[in-house]
Structures are given as structure tokens and as C-alpha cells.
Enzyme design. Structure first.
Site, mmCIF file in Angstrom:
data_model
loop_
_atom_site.group_PDB
_atom_site.id
_atom_site.type_symbol
_atom_site.label_atom_id
_atom_site.label_comp_id
_atom_site.label_asym_id
_atom_site.label_seq_id
_atom_site.Cartn_x
_atom_site.Cartn_y
_atom_site.Cartn_z
ATOM 1 C CB CYS A 126 -0.971 -0.378 1.268
ATOM 2 S SG CYS A 126 -2.212 0.804 1.191
ATOM 3 C CG ASP A 127 -1.006 4.871 -1.047
ATOM 4 O OD1 ASP A 127 -1.299 3.963 -1.938
ATOM 5 O OD2 ASP A 127 -1.524 5.727 -1.122
ATOM 6 C CE LYS A 128 1.110 7.934 2.946
ATOM 7 N NZ LYS A 128 0.031 7.503 1.710
ATOM 8 C CB CYS A 198 -5.666 1.739 -5.293
ATOM 9 S SG CYS A 198 -6.317 1.732 -3.876
ATOM 10 C CB SER A 476 -5.147 10.395 -3.529
ATOM 11 O OG SER A 476 -5.251 9.170 -4.026
HETATM 12 FE FE1 FES Z 1 -3.889 0.768 -0.561
HETATM 13 FE FE2 FES Z 1 -4.653 2.259 -2.411
HETATM 14 S S1 FES Z 1 -3.095 1.249 -2.393
HETATM 15 S S2 FES Z 1 -5.390 2.186 -0.355
#
Ligand code: FES
Length: 562
Positions: A126-128, A198, A476
């Protein structure tokens, strides 16, 4: 700190002299023959509560099998935290998202250094958790590899492909009465079909692709979707790669260099990646004690065209990239055009040029995702660093060119991001407004929230190309539109963004790279003299500590520096 940790780096075996440690290792099932084997920490951000991370504990088991199979190493899985940006966007939980990056870095550093592991493999999705893992690797400087959990497959509803941003934009349509209740429900129930990060070129896929370009994950790690058989194969062959890193004593600081950071940011620009990459690579560079500034990022943006028709501003998803040769094919093309440093080392133990020699070629006859450099979507990068009397220490804009290159309009102040939703539903935000969302910075938010809900609501309301949005928060990777974030100094510190009033004229100019509020210096000084710093929203707990320790967005929001 790094010097202290480096005493333990580049050791092939761990000398266990503590009898309690030996006893505990026997207690977990190791045998006498195992005691001299290198121990590899496998850090997983797996947890059940969201789709980006739900499968990572399972992948970690494959990684462990790969580490232990015929490689004379011991794999030891441990967990660290994760926060889903998608789930926290638009609510106060988002305050914890960026701070989670540093907690992840701290926790991986803590376990690997305390347990004296010889190497570390981070399984993240995920992002972080990707930049957090890389920051820990840079601090530890022991052999390290990142395994990306993989992108999600797209969802489908009534013939439309969907992803996480579709859900937020459906909300915007709901506010504007542009969607039926049934279709709103249909989008929400079908946007996210299962495991994976995502699916557009949002922050997770941006970081995965750029970290692969930097050399800290195996080729194709960022291209295999979470459910693709190649992802499991990658996990199983990771042990061979780790063994080679140990034999070569090849550590993250051999791999993270000024040139490999440039490679990473080149891929961000070419693919139209998230503005969060600017924040995270500033932090990664600082963790590796390398100089990298916003101006360096702008310099890369100046010379690397934006060439990928990927979401959020484009048409295609990350899953489509694999079909045309994956990120290695894109990098091979950029390398052939002199935009990539081929001499950089990677976790394969080879140079990037050697890795790319085995990559497929992009076929410009058949694929339409990557444009030729000679006819790009935009001739320079979409990430632009703006300065001016509204951002004396810098700001980061996402300007793909599709929205134009300049915007001039009247300020509309939101003291909190939630106000924009009310304003939109009441029709208070109109064409020509520059919406200023402030008190959203690293200290003021705290946590420098993402503005996906506001920007998606603006898109859903049909105002995407009619207004601009500026903030001391961030955006985002899913955001598109005319947006400027990371404004520094932030409002909490009395930056000019705190002094703007409704009706002030603001100019955003990507040509001259300026962010200007049209008031005189005298008026600015008078407003500053009357300004009173707000009380911090938290004085205790993690957020209280974050407010006291976090550096500015122009310094990567790191929390481990004096
Ligand atoms: Fe995890 Fe988007 S990559 S919420």
C-alpha cells in the site's frame, strides 16, 4: 544512527553468543545445523482489513519457503502495521496515514537491528508501507529486497471498468444528482474485486514501479497483479536473490545512489505517477544520507516527458502494463533514449543495464499505453515544483497539461477539507474559484491528509476543469485536475497560505512555476502581524509526538532528524 547500525551490516552469518538467544532459537524449532545460517527477517504489512494488504501474510509464507529452500538461510516472518489510504481518505483516520510510513520504517529498523537479522525482505502493498520499508532498509544497510504485493484487477459494472477512484467520483456524482441510487450502489459494490493495491498509476503503483527502477525489487515486481501466478513465483525465487546479495555484500546503500534516485523519479515522471513520490523520495534520500531536493525533482521533470496513458488522468490501469512488457519494457525504452542510468546496481546483483537487456521491447505498433518520447502527452513531467509568495519554500503541483498550464482565479477558503463537500452541495463553489484547503499540513492536520475525497467530489460535480485546488495537505495518487499541494511553510507555521482571504486573486503558473497571491508585501506583513498560531490539535499520543517531530513537506516529512 546509521553509523551505529552499520557495525552490524554486511555480515554473512550471525554470531550468536547470548545463551538465551540460542535457547530461544532452539525453542522456535531450529536445529544445531541452523545456528550458523544467515537469518533473514521477512517483514509483512499484511492485515485482514483492506484489499491492498489482505494477502501479504500469505505471500510472506511463499517468501519464507523461497528463503529456506536450498539456500542455507533461515526466514523469520514478523509483522508491522499498515494504514489504508483508500479507507481513511476523507475522514480523521487519514491523519494517521503519512505518520504510518515512519512507524513502519521505525518498526522494521527496530526488529531487524534488535534481532540482528543478516538481511530483510519486506512484503508490502500500500502507499506508505513501501517508502516506509525502503527508509528502514536505507537506515539498516543490510542486504534487503522489497516484494510488492501487486496491483488489483479492475472492477466492472454495466460495461465500465472501475477502481477505487470510481467510488469517490460516484460520491461526487451523488452530490450533484448525476447518478441514481441503484448505480451508486452498483459502483460501490463492484469497484474493488479482491486483493491488490489500487489499480491506477496511483501512489502504490507509482512507488512500486519507481522502487523497482531504483533497483530494490526484482524485475517485474511492480507489474505482476496480486492474483497473477508471477507474483507467487517472484516470492519463491526471492531466496536465491537474497543469497546472492549476502554473498556479494551488496547492501541498500550500494543500490540507493543519487543516480538510482534519478532513475526512480524518471519512471515517476514518464508514467505520470503520484505527487506523493516527491515526498517519499525526499525521505528515502535523507534516510540514505543522500542530497535530494525539490529542485532536483524539478530538474528531472524538466527533461522527462509524460508518456503514459494511465489512470488517474488517462485510460489504462496498471494491470494493462504487464500485457505490453511490464515496467521493465518501459525502463528499457527510457534507457535506450538515454534517460536511465544503466550502471546502477540492483537486487539481482547485476547492473540495471544487464537486467534490462533481458526485458521485452515496447511495440509502438500494437500498444497504445506508452507514447513515443517524440510525441508525448506532455513534453515535460507532470510534477511541477512551484514557488512564489504563497509557497516560499516550495509546493508540488500535478499538471498533466490536460487542464491547461495556468489558472487564475478567486480564493475560496476551506479551513478543513470537509467544508468543501458542504460548499459543493450548496453550490458555493463556482467556476473560476481557487479552493484553498488549509490547516491540512504535517503539523496542522496533523498528518498531511490526502485530498482524494474533495478532488473526486469536484470531478463528480463536473467542476474538474473549471476550478483549481491548493493546499498544505497532499493529494492522493488518484487525484486529477488542477491541483497544488505540499505548500510550505504550512498554515500551522504561519505560512502565507494561512493569510489568504476569500476573494484574493491567486495565479498558478506552470510555465513560470509560480504560485502567487496578488496582495502587496505590506498587506501580507499586516496579515502576518495579526495572525495567531493555532493550538496543536494533539499534544499527546502518536499524533502529538508527530507534530513535535515532523519536518516540512519540502523536507520529506521525516520524523527522525533533530
Ligand atoms: Fe492501499 Fe490504495 S493502495 S488504499
Amino acid at each position: 544512527m546509521a553509523t551505529e547500525l552499520n557495525r552490524f551490516s554486511k555480515t554473512l552469518t550471525q554470531e550468536v553468543t547470548n545463551p538465551a538467544a540460542q535457547a530461544m532459537l532452539y525453542g522456535i524449532g531450529l536445529k544445531e545445523a541452523d545456528m550458523e545460517k544467515p537469518q533473514i527477517g521477512i517483514a509483512s504489512t499484511g492485515y485482514e482489513g483492506n484489499t491492498c494488504n489482505m494477502h501479504l501474510n500469505g505471500l510472506s509464507v511463499y517468501v519464507k519457503q523461497g528463503v529456506q529452500a536450498n539456500n542455507d538461510m533461515i526466514g523469520l516472518i514478523f509483522n508491522t502495521i499498515g494504514v489504508s489510504d483508500g479507507m481513511t481518505n476523507g475522514n480523521d483516520g487519514m491523519r494517521y496515514s503519512l505518520p504510518s510510513r515512519d512507524i513502519i520504517a521505525d518498526s522494521i529498523e527496530t526488529v531487524v537491528a534488535a534481532q540482528w537479522y543478516d538481511g530483510v525482505i519486506a512484503v508490502v502493498g500500500c502507499d506508505k508501507n513501501m517508502p516506509g520499508a525502503i527508509m528502514a532498509m536505507a537506515r539498516l544497510d543490510r542486504p534487503a529486497i522489497m516484494v510488492y504485493g501487486g496491483t488489483i484487477r479492475s472492477g466492472h459494472y454495466k460495461g465500465q471498468k472501475l477502481d477505487i477512484v470510481s467510488a469517490f467520483e460516484a460520491l461526487g456524482k451523488k452530490f450533484a444528482n448525476n447518478i441514481s441510487d441503484e448505480d451508486y450502489k452498483g459502483v460501490i459494490q463492484n469497484a474493488i474485486p479482491g486483493q491488490g493495491a489500487c489499480g491506477g498509476m496511483y501512489t502504490a503503483n507509482t512507488m512500486a514501479a519507481s522502487i523497482e527502477a531504483m533497483g530494490l525489487s526484482l524485475p517485474f515486481s511492480s507489474s505482476y497483479p496480486a492474483t497473477h501466478a508471477g507474483k507467487q513465483e517472484e516470492c519463491k525465487k526471492i531466496g536465491v536473490a537474497m543469497k546472492r546479495l549476502l554473498e556479494l555484500n551488496l547492501t541498500p546503500r550500494d543500490i540507493i545512489t543519487k543516480e538510482s534516485l534519478e532513475n526512480a523519479l524518471t519512471v515517476v515522471m514518464a508514467l505520470g505517477g503520484s505527487t506523493n513520490a516527491a515526498l517519499h523520495f525526499l525521505a528515502i534520500a535523507r534516510a540514505a544520507d543522500l542530497p535530494l531536493t525539490l529542485d532536483d525533482i524539478q530538474e528531472i521533470s524538466n527533461r522527462v516527458p509524460f508518456i503514459a496513458d494511465l489512470k488517474p488522468s488517462g485510460k489504462y490501469y496498471m494491470e494493462d502494463i504487464l500485457e505490453i512488457g511490464g515496467v521493465p519494457a518501459v525502463m528499457k525504452y527510457l534507457y535506450s533514449k538515454g534517460l536511465i542510468h544503466g550502471e546502477c546496481l540492483t537486487v539481482t546483483g547485476r547492473t540495471l543495464a544487464e537486467d534490462l537487456a533481458e526485458a521485452p521491447d515496447l511495440n509502438f505498433e500494437t500498444q497504445k499505453i506508452i507514447f513515443p518520447l517524440e510525441s508525448p502527452i506532455k513534453s515535460s513531467g507532470h510534477i511541477q515544483v512551484l514557488y512564489g509568495n504563497l509557497a516560499p519554500q516550495g509546493s508540488v503541483a500535478k499538471i498533466t497539461g490536460k487542464e491547461g498550464l495556468t489558472f487564475d482565479g478567486e480564493a475560496k477558503i476551506c479551513e478543513h477539507e470537509s467544508e468543501i463537500i458542504t460548499m459543493l452541495s450548496q453550490g458555493e463553489i463556482k467556476e473560476g474559484h481557487v479552493v484553498v484547503i488549509r490547516n491540512a499540513g504535517p503539523k496542522g492536520g496533523p498528518g498531511m491528509s490526502e485530498m482524494l475525497k474533495p478532488t473526486s467530489a469536484v470531478m463528480g460535480a463536473g467542476l474538474g476543469d473549471k476550478i483549481a485546488l491548493i493546499t498544505d495537505g497532499r493529494f492522493s495518487g488518484g487525484t486529477h485536475g488542477f491541483v497544488v499541494g505540499h505548500i510550505t511553510p504550512e498554515a500551522f507555521d504561519g505560512g502565507p497560505i494561512a493569510l489568504v482571504k476569500d476573494g484574493d486573486r491567486i495565479t498558478i503558473d506552470a510555465n513560470t512555476r509560480q504560485l502567487i497571491v496578488h496582495i502587496s508585501d505590506e498587506e501580507m506583513a499586516a496579515r502576518k502581524a495579526a495572525w495567531v498560531q493555532p493550538e496543536p490539535k494533539f499534544t499527546k499520543g502518536m499524533l502529538g509526538r508527530y507534530i513535535r517531530t515532523v519536518k516540512s513537506a519540502s523536507e520529506g516529512c521525516v520524523t527522525d532528524e533533530a
